[in-house]
Motif scaffolding. Structure first.
Motif, mmCIF file in Angstrom:
data_model
loop_
_atom_site.group_PDB
_atom_site.id
_atom_site.type_symbol
_atom_site.label_atom_id
_atom_site.label_comp_id
_atom_site.label_asym_id
_atom_site.label_seq_id
_atom_site.Cartn_x
_atom_site.Cartn_y
_atom_site.Cartn_z
ATOM 1 N N GLU A 1 46.440 19.787 47.079
ATOM 2 C CA GLU A 1 47.605 20.664 47.091
ATOM 3 C C GLU A 1 47.280 22.152 47.292
ATOM 4 O O GLU A 1 48.011 22.855 47.980
ATOM 5 N N TYR A 2 46.215 22.631 46.669
ATOM 6 C CA TYR A 2 45.979 24.084 46.632
ATOM 7 C C TYR A 2 44.825 24.510 47.541
ATOM 8 O O TYR A 2 43.836 23.807 47.696
ATOM 9 N N ASP A 3 44.989 25.718 48.080
ATOM 10 C CA ASP A 3 43.890 26.322 48.842
ATOM 11 C C ASP A 3 42.880 26.974 47.904
ATOM 12 O O ASP A 3 41.675 26.916 48.143
ATOM 13 N N VAL A 4 43.415 27.617 46.886
ATOM 14 C CA VAL A 4 42.553 28.331 45.931
ATOM 15 C C VAL A 4 43.079 28.078 44.520
ATOM 16 O O VAL A 4 44.290 28.140 44.277
ATOM 17 N N ILE A 5 42.159 27.787 43.593
ATOM 18 C CA ILE A 5 42.508 27.654 42.172
ATOM 19 C C ILE A 5 41.667 28.650 41.372
ATOM 20 O O ILE A 5 40.447 28.706 41.519
ATOM 21 N N LEU A 6 42.336 29.425 40.555
ATOM 22 C CA LEU A 6 41.673 30.450 39.732
ATOM 23 C C LEU A 6 41.859 30.098 38.262
ATOM 24 O O LEU A 6 42.995 29.941 37.799
ATOM 25 N N VAL A 7 40.764 29.974 37.553
ATOM 26 C CA VAL A 7 40.836 29.616 36.134
ATOM 27 C C VAL A 7 40.590 30.876 35.304
ATOM 28 O O VAL A 7 39.466 31.357 35.171
ATOM 29 N N ASP A 8 41.686 31.416 34.793
ATOM 30 C CA ASP A 8 41.646 32.642 33.993
ATOM 31 C C ASP A 8 41.888 32.243 32.544
ATOM 32 O O ASP A 8 42.956 32.464 31.990
ATOM 33 N N SER A 9 40.882 31.649 31.951
ATOM 34 C CA SER A 9 41.041 31.071 30.615
ATOM 35 C C SER A 9 40.476 31.988 29.553
ATOM 36 O O SER A 9 39.775 32.963 29.831
ATOM 37 N N THR A 10 40.766 31.638 28.306
ATOM 38 C CA THR A 10 40.051 32.228 27.178
ATOM 39 C C THR A 10 38.682 31.548 27.086
ATOM 40 O O THR A 10 38.330 30.698 27.917
ATOM 41 N N GLU A 11 37.911 31.925 26.088
ATOM 42 C CA GLU A 11 36.608 31.305 25.882
ATOM 43 C C GLU A 11 36.783 29.834 25.477
ATOM 44 O O GLU A 11 37.866 29.431 25.071
ATOM 45 N N PRO A 12 35.712 29.040 25.595
ATOM 46 C CA PRO A 12 35.832 27.610 25.280
ATOM 47 C C PRO A 12 35.924 27.315 23.793
ATOM 48 O O PRO A 12 35.162 26.534 23.246
ATOM 49 N N VAL A 13 36.856 27.982 23.149
ATOM 50 C CA VAL A 13 37.250 27.624 21.785
ATOM 51 C C VAL A 13 38.767 27.586 21.815
ATOM 52 O O VAL A 13 39.388 28.211 22.659
ATOM 53 N N GLY A 14 39.388 26.871 20.920
ATOM 54 C CA GLY A 14 40.843 26.814 20.894
ATOM 55 C C GLY A 14 41.383 26.110 22.128
ATOM 56 O O GLY A 14 40.778 25.152 22.623
ATOM 57 N N PRO A 15 42.511 26.620 22.666
ATOM 58 C CA PRO A 15 43.216 25.875 23.703
ATOM 59 C C PRO A 15 42.430 25.694 24.999
ATOM 60 O O PRO A 15 42.782 24.836 25.808
ATOM 61 N N ALA A 16 41.388 26.485 25.232
ATOM 62 C CA ALA A 16 40.695 26.436 26.525
ATOM 63 C C ALA A 16 39.502 25.488 26.540
ATOM 64 O O ALA A 16 38.803 25.389 27.534
#
Lengths: 275, 275
Positions: free
Chosen positions: B148-163
């Motif tokens: 589906e996508y041309d570009v995916i950008l992952v703008d997450s928090t650090e790998p604790v909690g929801p991310a």
């Protein structure tokens, strides 16, 4: 009880580091000197409340202030370091086999003394037979030198306290006189986030004296903003036109010949300070 | 009375910022959300005690996460941002005229709500008609998307909690499936000083899925160590081989086409994490 050292890097922002113990604290003739043992960065030298170097991240600053000019000059033999009493810059300078003599002039002998005691893997290089350590005024040493050095490295504190003279046009003119006709100099010139005017002023002053003036960058986590600038002034050799065969193998953790070039590529807001 | 916010970026190191006032504080369904007004960096969004963005330095992160992949892909039309409820990444994405649709999926609607209120110059771009804002689970959205996508950008928090799910190999496999056959993705992957293992692990996982995997850097003063990494995974286009005519004028404060290339030149200790 937890002890934390906090450096206010601006009036309203800073870093804070948990410390295991204070190793030494003293008001020297020139500045407040603290040597503290931190959990994250090992032993840390603090002058007038500002982090100068740490065991963990010292390599960035010391490699970047030394190797960029020493690979720019085709045959650096006689090198002067102004400030830098912790010995870290000298250590990197000595990695270049062409260097026959490296003179260190730091105004504060206590910095040298306590660096040798608590940062021995950094300051130990000051014992090398090629090194001449002088306790004295770098500004005066420069003023009394003429056509003598291939490379001069200014490893000063910020332009408050004893280093205030080291950010003047008169000092840069003195450096030019102290350098040989094809000499190169580098000075640390603080960070573009909190001190843009300092960078702008130094660029303006150095450009009036050196035909080739450039700014380059390195990431230093314990320095304000984490992004540090170095101003290079050169009489003849362009740091961006170092031929590939100039680069020889040296042991580093940050500097590479590719970093040498990339460090001069400035984010737009930093490039704007050099115009 | 002076109020200072301190983020412990590690157990024993952090930053501290003087604040004028707390604008909002709330335990959302997913995380602790604080919006504070600082003296040095303007309004600052803090999630679970970690600085996410500030009015003063937001441009670095947002420009660098968006423009590197969007100039790498020759014709990005359909872009997905996972996380990034403050709207900063979307704002940069929309600077590319080829973009027809930009979807934002953030798990926490409160981040979007309070960013619109207190970071309006950043989050205001979420109102653009090309933007589709979804409050939901990015991991699930990815799992349900295909080609589906041309570009995916992952703008997450650090790998604790929801991310925490957003730093798994399963997630990267999902991203690959959700991308078109020539798609590009970027994720923020923390810093090399305090979290080298995270970078090493992400590089290993992404390399197993994407034929072209690279790491690039930017300086962000309010993020741990000031040196931030981004991991790019690409099915077809190499970010280091963008032809000159791909770069068009966009208004930026950090990114330039020269920075695009220089950002991939890694200090030696960082390069070692990618091997």
């Amino acid at each position: 009880m937890e002890l934390w050292f906090t450096e206010k890097q601006t009036k309203s922002f800073g870093i804070t580091a948990k410390i295991k113990q204070t190793l030494h604290t003293e008001q020297t003739e020139f500045q407040k000197l603290d040597m503290i043992e931190t959990e994250e960065f090992g032993n840390m030298l603090v002058l007038d409340g500002m982090v100068m170097t740490t065991q963990v991240d010292e390599f960035v600053y010391h490699e970047m202030v030394a190797h960029v000019p020493l690979f720019t000059h085709p045959n650096p033999e006689n090198v002067l370091v102004v400030g830098g009493g912790d010995g870290g810059v000298i250590g990197e300078v000595l990695k270049h086999p062409s260097v026959k003599k490296a003179t260190l002039v730091d105004i504060d002998g206590k910095v040298i003394e306590y660096s040798k005691k608590y940062l021995p893997e950094i300051a130990g290089k000051l014992e090398d037979p090629r090194v001449d350590v002088k306790v004295g005024d770098g500004f005066m040493h420069i003023a009394e030198s003429e056509n003598e050095y291939d490379v001069i490295l200014v490893d000063s504190t910020e332009p408050v306290g004893p280093a205030v003279n080291l950010f003047t046009k008169g000092f840069y003119a003195g450096i030019s006189k102290a350098l040989k006709e094809d000499g190169v100099f580098v000075a640390q010139t603080d960070n573009p986030w909190f001190t843009p005017d300092l960078i702008r002023n130094v660029q303006r002053d150095v450009k009036e004296i050196f035909p080739i003036t450039r700014l380059y960058l390195a990431n230093i986590p314990t320095y304000p903003s984490g992004l540090w600038t170095f101003t290079i002034g050169s009489k003849k050799y362009d740091p961006l036109e170092v031929s590939e065969d100039r680069f020889h193998e040296i042991e580093t953790k940050y500097y590479t010949k590719e970093i040498h070039k990339a460090a001069f590529v400035l984010p737009k807001f930093v490039a704007d300070l050099t115009k």
